[in-house]
Design a protein around this motif. Structure first.
Motif, PDB file in Angstrom:
ATOM      1  N   SER A  10     -47.725 -52.329 -31.111  1.00 32.18           N
ATOM      2  CA  SER A  10     -46.365 -52.587 -31.535  1.00 32.18           C
ATOM      3  C   SER A  10     -45.715 -51.261 -31.917  1.00 32.18           C
ATOM      4  CB  SER A  10     -46.474 -53.560 -32.713  1.00 32.18           C
ATOM      5  OG  SER A  10     -45.310 -53.612 -33.420  1.00 32.18           O
ATOM      6  N   VAL A  11     -44.587 -50.945 -31.282  1.00 31.57           N
ATOM      7  CA  VAL A  11     -44.017 -49.599 -31.444  1.00 31.57           C
ATOM      8  C   VAL A  11     -42.558 -49.646 -31.885  1.00 31.57           C
ATOM      9  CG1 VAL A  11     -45.544 -48.433 -29.797  1.00 31.57           C
ATOM     10  CG2 VAL A  11     -43.473 -49.556 -28.961  1.00 31.57           C
ATOM     11  N   VAL A  40     -39.777 -54.767 -31.323  1.00 29.96           N
ATOM     12  CA  VAL A  40     -38.851 -55.772 -31.853  1.00 29.96           C
ATOM     13  C   VAL A  40     -37.516 -55.076 -32.109  1.00 29.96           C
ATOM     14  CG1 VAL A  40     -38.395 -57.426 -33.673  1.00 29.96           C
ATOM     15  CG2 VAL A  40     -40.740 -57.077 -32.877  1.00 29.96           C
ATOM     16  N   GLY A 113     -48.739 -48.391 -36.257  1.00 32.04           N
ATOM     17  CA  GLY A 113     -48.850 -47.107 -36.942  1.00 32.04           C
ATOM     18  C   GLY A 113     -48.820 -47.335 -38.442  1.00 32.04           C
ATOM     19  N   HIS A 115     -47.081 -45.712 -40.483  1.00 29.61           N
ATOM     20  CA  HIS A 115     -45.664 -45.670 -40.858  1.00 29.61           C
ATOM     21  C   HIS A 115     -44.858 -45.425 -39.584  1.00 29.61           C
ATOM     22  CE1 HIS A 115     -46.829 -41.422 -40.940  1.00 29.61           C
ATOM     23  NE2 HIS A 115     -45.606 -41.189 -40.565  1.00 29.61           N
ATOM     24  N   GLY A 116     -43.531 -45.504 -39.732  1.00 30.54           N
ATOM     25  CA  GLY A 116     -42.715 -45.405 -38.520  1.00 30.54           C
ATOM     26  C   GLY A 116     -41.461 -44.610 -38.726  1.00 30.54           C
ATOM     27  N   GLY A 125     -46.493 -48.135 -44.336  1.00 34.42           N
ATOM     28  CA  GLY A 125     -45.081 -48.507 -44.234  1.00 34.42           C
ATOM     29  C   GLY A 125     -44.872 -49.992 -44.472  1.00 34.42           C
ATOM     30  N   SER A 126     -43.638 -50.383 -44.651  1.00 39.71           N
ATOM     31  CA  SER A 126     -43.386 -51.773 -45.020  1.00 39.71           C
ATOM     32  C   SER A 126     -43.625 -52.748 -43.862  1.00 39.71           C
ATOM     33  CB  SER A 126     -41.972 -51.920 -45.565  1.00 39.71           C
ATOM     34  OG  SER A 126     -41.065 -51.534 -44.581  1.00 39.71           O
ATOM     35  N   THR A 127     -43.351 -52.305 -42.628  1.00 38.99           N
ATOM     36  CA  THR A 127     -43.619 -53.194 -41.483  1.00 38.99           C
ATOM     37  C   THR A 127     -45.132 -53.362 -41.333  1.00 38.99           C
ATOM     38  OG1 THR A 127     -41.689 -52.245 -40.398  1.00 38.99           O
ATOM     39  CG2 THR A 127     -43.116 -53.623 -39.053  1.00 38.99           C
TER      40      THR A 127
HETATM   41  P1  AMP Z   1     -42.977 -48.956 -40.854  1.00 39.14           P
HETATM   42  O1  AMP Z   1     -43.818 -49.811 -41.714  1.00 39.14           O
HETATM   43  O2  AMP Z   1     -41.604 -49.481 -40.585  1.00 39.14           O
HETATM   44  O3  AMP Z   1     -42.951 -47.518 -41.334  1.00 39.14           O
HETATM   45  O4  AMP Z   1     -43.679 -48.952 -39.396  1.00 39.14           O
HETATM   46  C1  AMP Z   1     -45.076 -48.949 -39.262  1.00 39.14           C
HETATM   47  C2  AMP Z   1     -45.450 -49.351 -37.852  1.00 39.14           C
HETATM   48  O5  AMP Z   1     -44.983 -50.681 -37.604  1.00 39.14           O
HETATM   49  C3  AMP Z   1     -44.875 -48.492 -36.731  1.00 39.14           C
HETATM   50  O6  AMP Z   1     -45.638 -47.303 -36.493  1.00 39.14           O
HETATM   51  C4  AMP Z   1     -44.964 -49.469 -35.566  1.00 39.14           C
HETATM   52  O7  AMP Z   1     -46.305 -49.529 -35.084  1.00 39.14           O
HETATM   53  C5  AMP Z   1     -44.637 -50.814 -36.252  1.00 39.14           C
HETATM   54  N1  AMP Z   1     -43.187 -51.122 -36.174  1.00 39.14           N
HETATM   55  C6  AMP Z   1     -42.212 -50.772 -37.031  1.00 39.14           C
HETATM   56  N2  AMP Z   1     -41.015 -51.212 -36.612  1.00 39.14           N
HETATM   57  C7  AMP Z   1     -41.231 -51.867 -35.449  1.00 39.14           C
HETATM   58  C8  AMP Z   1     -40.397 -52.540 -34.493  1.00 39.14           C
HETATM   59  N3  AMP Z   1     -39.063 -52.632 -34.669  1.00 39.14           N
HETATM   60  N4  AMP Z   1     -40.965 -53.102 -33.414  1.00 39.14           N
HETATM   61  C9  AMP Z   1     -42.296 -53.022 -33.223  1.00 39.14           C
HETATM   62  N5  AMP Z   1     -43.141 -52.386 -34.066  1.00 39.14           N
HETATM   63  C10 AMP Z   1     -42.628 -51.810 -35.159  1.00 39.14           C
END
Ligand code: AMP
Length: 146
Positions: A10-11, A40, A113, A115-116, A125-127
């Protein structure tokens, strides 16, 4: 050892995204698993479209921003040698729709990842955190260092 059958990477198109895809690709090779790539879409208004809607990659669009999103996903898929049919652009909220997609598609490992796009403000990260908490399958958070 149990083997994975369907791995989802998921990216979010952050600069480190390729490392996440590469890790998933290595795992898919080891496990001889199906590999899918998901983004997404959450940053372009899509009025009338319910969350979870799959946006076809090969249909032309007048929306310049959407066209750019499609191009990025196709490019990442090509670099990761992921079959076009297994690259998915879904309209929704990443915190819900990554795990929903996994549930609906028989995914048994999600690779994200640590974080993103929003940087390394918190260690996870929160996602990534939401995916870890809501997933019904295994989750691998690839440590990304700035
Ligand atoms: P975050 O927690 O937003 O810093 O993102 C951590 C990880 O979640 C990223 O490295 C991606 O692997 C995944 N991710 C974040 N946003 C999305 C998105 N819109 N669609 C798919 N994967 C996501």
């Amino acid at each position: 050892m149990d083997t994975y059958q369907h791995i989802l990477t998921s990216v979010d198109y952050s600069p480190h995204g390729r490392r996440v895809v590469e890790k998933a690709r290595q795992l898919a090779r080891i496990h001889q698993a199906q590999l899918s790539l998901l983004h997404v879409l959450d940053n372009i208004p899509m009025p009338q479209m319910p969350y979870g809607t799959v946006i076809p990659l090969d249909q032309p669009t007048d929306n310049v921003l959407l066209a750019a999103e499609k191009t990025q996903l196709i490019k990442l898929g090509k670099e990761g040698e992921i079959d076009h049919d297994h690259c998915w652009l879904v309209w929704g909220a990443p915190k819900n729709d990554i795990t929903l997609f996994a549930d609906n598609n028989g995914v048994d490992l999600i690779v994200v990842g640590s974080h993103g796009r929003h940087g390394i403000a918190s260690l996870l990260g929160s996602t990534a955190n939401a995916v870890l908490h809501h997933a019904h399958c295994d989750v691998l958070a690839v440590r990304l260092k700035d």
